[in-house]
Scaffold this motif. Structure first.
Motif, PDB file in Angstrom:
ATOM      1  N   SER A 102       0.932  -1.292  -0.171  1.00  0.00           N
ATOM      2  CA  SER A 102       0.035  -0.107   0.053  1.00  0.00           C
ATOM      3  C   SER A 102       0.681   0.993  -0.123  1.00  0.00           C
ATOM      4  O   SER A 102       0.499   2.237  -0.674  1.00  0.00           O
ATOM      5  N   ALA A 103       2.120   1.215   0.677  1.00  0.00           N
ATOM      6  CA  ALA A 103       2.820   2.271   0.630  1.00  0.00           C
ATOM      7  C   ALA A 103       3.559   2.707  -0.903  1.00  0.00           C
ATOM      8  O   ALA A 103       3.356   3.659  -1.369  1.00  0.00           O
ATOM      9  N   TYR A 104       3.815   1.507  -1.436  1.00  0.00           N
ATOM     10  CA  TYR A 104       4.301   1.714  -2.853  1.00  0.00           C
ATOM     11  C   TYR A 104       2.924   2.261  -3.776  1.00  0.00           C
ATOM     12  O   TYR A 104       3.547   2.970  -4.763  1.00  0.00           O
ATOM     13  N   LEU A 105       1.955   1.766  -3.570  1.00  0.00           N
ATOM     14  CA  LEU A 105       0.975   2.126  -4.308  1.00  0.00           C
ATOM     15  C   LEU A 105       0.647   3.738  -4.123  1.00  0.00           C
ATOM     16  O   LEU A 105       0.357   4.510  -5.150  1.00  0.00           O
ATOM     17  N   ALA A 106       0.658   3.869  -2.834  1.00  0.00           N
ATOM     18  CA  ALA A 106       0.252   5.394  -2.617  1.00  0.00           C
ATOM     19  C   ALA A 106       1.367   6.340  -3.396  1.00  0.00           C
ATOM     20  O   ALA A 106       1.145   7.337  -3.958  1.00  0.00           O
ATOM     21  N   PHE A 107       2.597   5.994  -3.061  1.00  0.00           N
ATOM     22  CA  PHE A 107       3.723   7.007  -3.757  1.00  0.00           C
ATOM     23  C   PHE A 107       3.484   6.845  -5.193  1.00  0.00           C
ATOM     24  O   PHE A 107       3.784   7.873  -6.035  1.00  0.00           O
ATOM     25  N   THR A 108       3.387   5.581  -5.958  1.00  0.00           N
ATOM     26  CA  THR A 108       3.249   5.778  -7.418  1.00  0.00           C
ATOM     27  C   THR A 108       2.043   6.380  -8.001  1.00  0.00           C
ATOM     28  O   THR A 108       2.217   7.101  -8.818  1.00  0.00           O
ATOM     29  N   ILE A 109       0.895   6.417  -7.252  1.00  0.00           N
ATOM     30  CA  ILE A 109      -0.365   7.190  -7.460  1.00  0.00           C
ATOM     31  C   ILE A 109       0.135   8.705  -7.494  1.00  0.00           C
ATOM     32  O   ILE A 109       0.179   9.543  -8.518  1.00  0.00           O
ATOM     33  N   LEU A 110       0.817   9.255  -6.430  1.00  0.00           N
ATOM     34  CA  LEU A 110       1.227  10.713  -6.267  1.00  0.00           C
ATOM     35  C   LEU A 110       2.350  11.092  -7.412  1.00  0.00           C
ATOM     36  O   LEU A 110       2.273  11.925  -8.103  1.00  0.00           O
ATOM     37  N   LEU A 111       3.039  10.029  -7.850  1.00  0.00           N
ATOM     38  CA  LEU A 111       4.195  10.217  -8.819  1.00  0.00           C
ATOM     39  C   LEU A 111       3.550  10.259 -10.087  1.00  0.00           C
ATOM     40  O   LEU A 111       3.798  11.181 -11.091  1.00  0.00           O
ATOM     41  N   SER A 150      -1.253   7.556   3.946  1.00  0.00           N
ATOM     42  CA  SER A 150      -0.283   8.474   3.412  1.00  0.00           C
ATOM     43  C   SER A 150      -0.812   9.185   2.261  1.00  0.00           C
ATOM     44  O   SER A 150      -0.370  10.454   2.233  1.00  0.00           O
ATOM     45  N   LEU A 151      -1.565   8.424   1.458  1.00  0.00           N
ATOM     46  CA  LEU A 151      -2.094   9.154   0.217  1.00  0.00           C
ATOM     47  C   LEU A 151      -3.012  10.424   0.407  1.00  0.00           C
ATOM     48  O   LEU A 151      -2.749  11.323  -0.020  1.00  0.00           O
ATOM     49  N   PHE A 152      -3.858  10.183   1.480  1.00  0.00           N
ATOM     50  CA  PHE A 152      -4.732  11.198   1.873  1.00  0.00           C
ATOM     51  C   PHE A 152      -3.911  12.536   2.319  1.00  0.00           C
ATOM     52  O   PHE A 152      -4.066  13.738   1.993  1.00  0.00           O
ATOM     53  N   ILE A 153      -2.981  12.403   3.483  1.00  0.00           N
ATOM     54  CA  ILE A 153      -2.219  13.382   3.934  1.00  0.00           C
ATOM     55  C   ILE A 153      -1.327  13.998   3.114  1.00  0.00           C
ATOM     56  O   ILE A 153      -1.250  15.146   3.016  1.00  0.00           O
ATOM     57  N   THR A 154      -0.765  13.067   2.294  1.00  0.00           N
ATOM     58  CA  THR A 154       0.259  13.931   1.471  1.00  0.00           C
ATOM     59  C   THR A 154      -0.544  14.609   0.248  1.00  0.00           C
ATOM     60  O   THR A 154       0.041  15.575  -0.182  1.00  0.00           O
ATOM     61  N   ALA A 155      -1.520  14.120  -0.185  1.00  0.00           N
ATOM     62  CA  ALA A 155      -2.084  14.917  -1.201  1.00  0.00           C
ATOM     63  C   ALA A 155      -2.831  16.083  -0.798  1.00  0.00           C
ATOM     64  O   ALA A 155      -2.599  17.274  -1.440  1.00  0.00           O
ATOM     65  N   ILE A 156      -3.101  16.186   0.355  1.00  0.00           N
ATOM     66  CA  ILE A 156      -3.661  17.569   1.142  1.00  0.00           C
ATOM     67  C   ILE A 156      -2.430  18.321   1.053  1.00  0.00           C
ATOM     68  O   ILE A 156      -2.557  19.661   0.837  1.00  0.00           O
ATOM     69  N   LEU A 158       0.378  18.422  -0.526  1.00  0.00           N
ATOM     70  CA  LEU A 158       0.849  18.892  -1.879  1.00  0.00           C
ATOM     71  C   LEU A 158      -0.129  19.861  -2.467  1.00  0.00           C
ATOM     72  O   LEU A 158       0.523  20.732  -3.426  1.00  0.00           O
ATOM     73  N   SER A 159      -1.621  19.753  -2.286  1.00  0.00           N
ATOM     74  CA  SER A 159      -2.461  20.475  -2.685  1.00  0.00           C
ATOM     75  C   SER A 159      -2.215  22.121  -2.195  1.00  0.00           C
ATOM     76  O   SER A 159      -2.193  23.090  -2.944  1.00  0.00           O
ATOM     77  N   PHE A 160      -1.846  22.054  -0.795  1.00  0.00           N
ATOM     78  CA  PHE A 160      -1.600  23.499  -0.173  1.00  0.00           C
ATOM     79  C   PHE A 160      -0.228  24.080  -0.851  1.00  0.00           C
ATOM     80  O   PHE A 160      -0.094  25.301  -1.086  1.00  0.00           O
ATOM     81  N   ILE A 161       0.663  22.881  -1.195  1.00  0.00           N
ATOM     82  CA  ILE A 161       2.035  23.796  -1.712  1.00  0.00           C
ATOM     83  C   ILE A 161       1.935  24.153  -3.169  1.00  0.00           C
ATOM     84  O   ILE A 161       2.413  25.116  -3.542  1.00  0.00           O
ATOM     85  N   TYR A 162       0.934  23.516  -4.078  1.00  0.00           N
ATOM     86  CA  TYR A 162       1.088  23.512  -5.418  1.00  0.00           C
ATOM     87  C   TYR A 162      -0.121  24.465  -5.991  1.00  0.00           C
ATOM     88  O   TYR A 162      -0.096  25.211  -6.911  1.00  0.00           O
ATOM     89  N   ILE A 163      -1.275  24.375  -5.399  1.00  0.00           N
ATOM     90  CA  ILE A 163      -2.510  25.141  -5.633  1.00  0.00           C
ATOM     91  C   ILE A 163      -2.715  26.381  -5.026  1.00  0.00           C
ATOM     92  O   ILE A 163      -2.796  26.593  -3.800  1.00  0.00           O
ATOM     93  N   LYS A 164      -2.580  27.341  -5.668  1.00  0.00           N
ATOM     94  CA  LYS A 164      -2.615  28.737  -5.063  1.00  0.00           C
ATOM     95  C   LYS A 164      -4.127  29.262  -5.040  1.00  0.00           C
ATOM     96  O   LYS A 164      -4.646  30.496  -4.356  1.00  0.00           O
ATOM     97  N   ASN A 165      -5.113  28.884  -6.118  1.00  0.00           N
ATOM     98  CA  ASN A 165      -6.440  29.295  -6.328  1.00  0.00           C
ATOM     99  C   ASN A 165      -7.297  28.664  -5.149  1.00  0.00           C
ATOM    100  O   ASN A 165      -7.373  27.425  -5.075  1.00  0.00           O
ATOM    101  N   ILE A 166      -8.120  29.293  -4.524  1.00  0.00           N
ATOM    102  CA  ILE A 166      -8.694  28.859  -3.180  1.00  0.00           C
ATOM    103  C   ILE A 166      -9.975  27.935  -3.942  1.00  0.00           C
ATOM    104  O   ILE A 166     -10.173  26.787  -3.085  1.00  0.00           O
TER     105      ILE A 166
END
Length: 355
Positions: A102-111, A150-156, A158-166
């Motif tokens: 599941s750790a590999y899957l989550a990282f691969t999805i984000l990549l 990991s997927l849920f927390i990391t995606a959140i 990353l969204s705050f880091i990369y998405i500037k539009n509210i």
């Protein structure tokens, strides 16, 4: 600097690994072997021997390997074949358990998500969309809450880091929550694991049975006052003595009985394990690796994205598992750390040559 911190962290951990009296509980020899062979040495080989122009091929090969894993996993799910540990209810392919898969899957999805957003070829984009969909389904088919968390927390993050539009940020969050709600509605394994987690939390709040998978991970935080004191706060008890120390101390002083604590001396939390083993100094060295992952200055946008993703993901993994216990997770960390260090080194070398 990142390489130096990793080597310092390794040196400090090994210097703190005393030879234990009770070898049954000791993971010292295993720690040396796992850390060296599956983390430190591969990382050094990658950033010293791999050529920069081959980085995209390595990343592509990793994704291709995960496609193969996914095909095997779906085959197990539909009963077309079997693997050593996979079942239709928990279709893991080559991995030792659902935690690492599941750790590999989550990282691969984000990549793959980054690749999907930035790739221009419409056929490759369509393929990646299909891959992202099947990979996400595969993640929720397995019993691995580690990857899902990991997927849920990391995606959140990353969204705050990369998405500037509210508005876009809000839509992203709604989409993410919707995916998890749909998974709960249609995936029996995911629904069962969430229900188990809910019951575990309820048991802890009502002071009932705490000896569950999630209960162990939550109660690990509760053990800190019993395990950390003025005698070991700075330097720790040593990597070799840690399992025996945890087991005997908690048996004697801790009011609750949990098998993983009492019998094995494992807390299923890398951050707490390092604090106990190597003290505040070891924990600061360990945390500084993540600090530099978040702050490292590389021009390549994909590598910078990977550094964020790797750092956040492994902080999440470390909260629910011992990173340096699972060989597969260490190998994943090692591979992409090596690539990040290589990219940074090559960019620095280019700047020096230009000057």
């Amino acid at each position: 600097m990142l390489t130096l911190l990793i080597l310092l962290s390794y040196t400090w951990s090994t210097s703190q690994s005393t030879i234990p009296t009770h070898f049954y509980y000791s993971d010292m020899a295993g720690y040396f072997y796992r850390y060296s062979m599956f983390f430190l040495f591969p990382m050094i080989i990658i950033f010293t021997k791999l050529k920069k122009e081959f980085i995209p091929m390595v990343i592509g090969s990793f994704i291709l390997a995960m496609i193969v894993n996914e095909l095997i996993s779906y085959g197990v799910f539909f009963g077309l074949w079997t693997t050593l540990r996979g079942t239709p209810e928990n279709p893991i392919p080559f991995h030792k358990n659902h935690i690492t898969y599941s750790a590999y899957l989550a990282f691969t999805i984000l990549l793959s998500l980054y690749k999907f957003i930035h790739i221009q070829n419409k056929y490759k984009k369509l393929f990646l969309l299909l891959f992202l969909t099947t990979m996400s389904i595969n993640l929720f088919m397995s019993a691995g809450r580690t990857g899902q968390f990991s997927l849920f927390i990391t995606a959140i993050f990353l969204s705050f880091i990369y998405i500037k539009n509210i508005k876009t940020l809000l839509m992203t969050f709604i989409t993410l929550v919707t995916v998890f709600i749909l998974a709960f509605s249609v995936m029996p394994t995911f629904k069962h694991r969430i229900t188990q987690a809910e019951q575990s939390i309820k048991n802890i709040l009502e002071n009932k049975n705490k000896d569950t998978s999630l209960g162990t991970r939550i109660m690990a935080f509760d053990t800190i006052p019993y395990l950390v004191n003025k005698d070991n706060l700075l330097f720790g008890v040593g990597m070799g003595d840690k399992p025996y120390y945890v087991s005997t101390t908690l048996k004697k002083d801790y009011p609750y009985r949990l098998v993983n604590f009492d019998k094995h001396g494992f807390l299923h939390n890398s951050h707490i394990e390092i604090l106990i083993s190597n003290g505040i100094i070891g924990l600061l060295l360990y945390c500084s690796i993540f600090y530099f992952l978040f702050t490292i200055n590389v021009k390549d946008k994909l590598i910078k994205y990977i550094s964020y993703t790797l750092g956040i993901s492994f902080l999440c993994f470390g909260m629910v598992a011992d990173i340096f216990f699972f060989r597969a997770i260490m190998s994943l960390f090692s591979l992409f750390l090596g690539i990040i260090i290589l990219q940074k080194y090559e960019e620095q070398k280019l700047i020096k040559n230009e000057n």
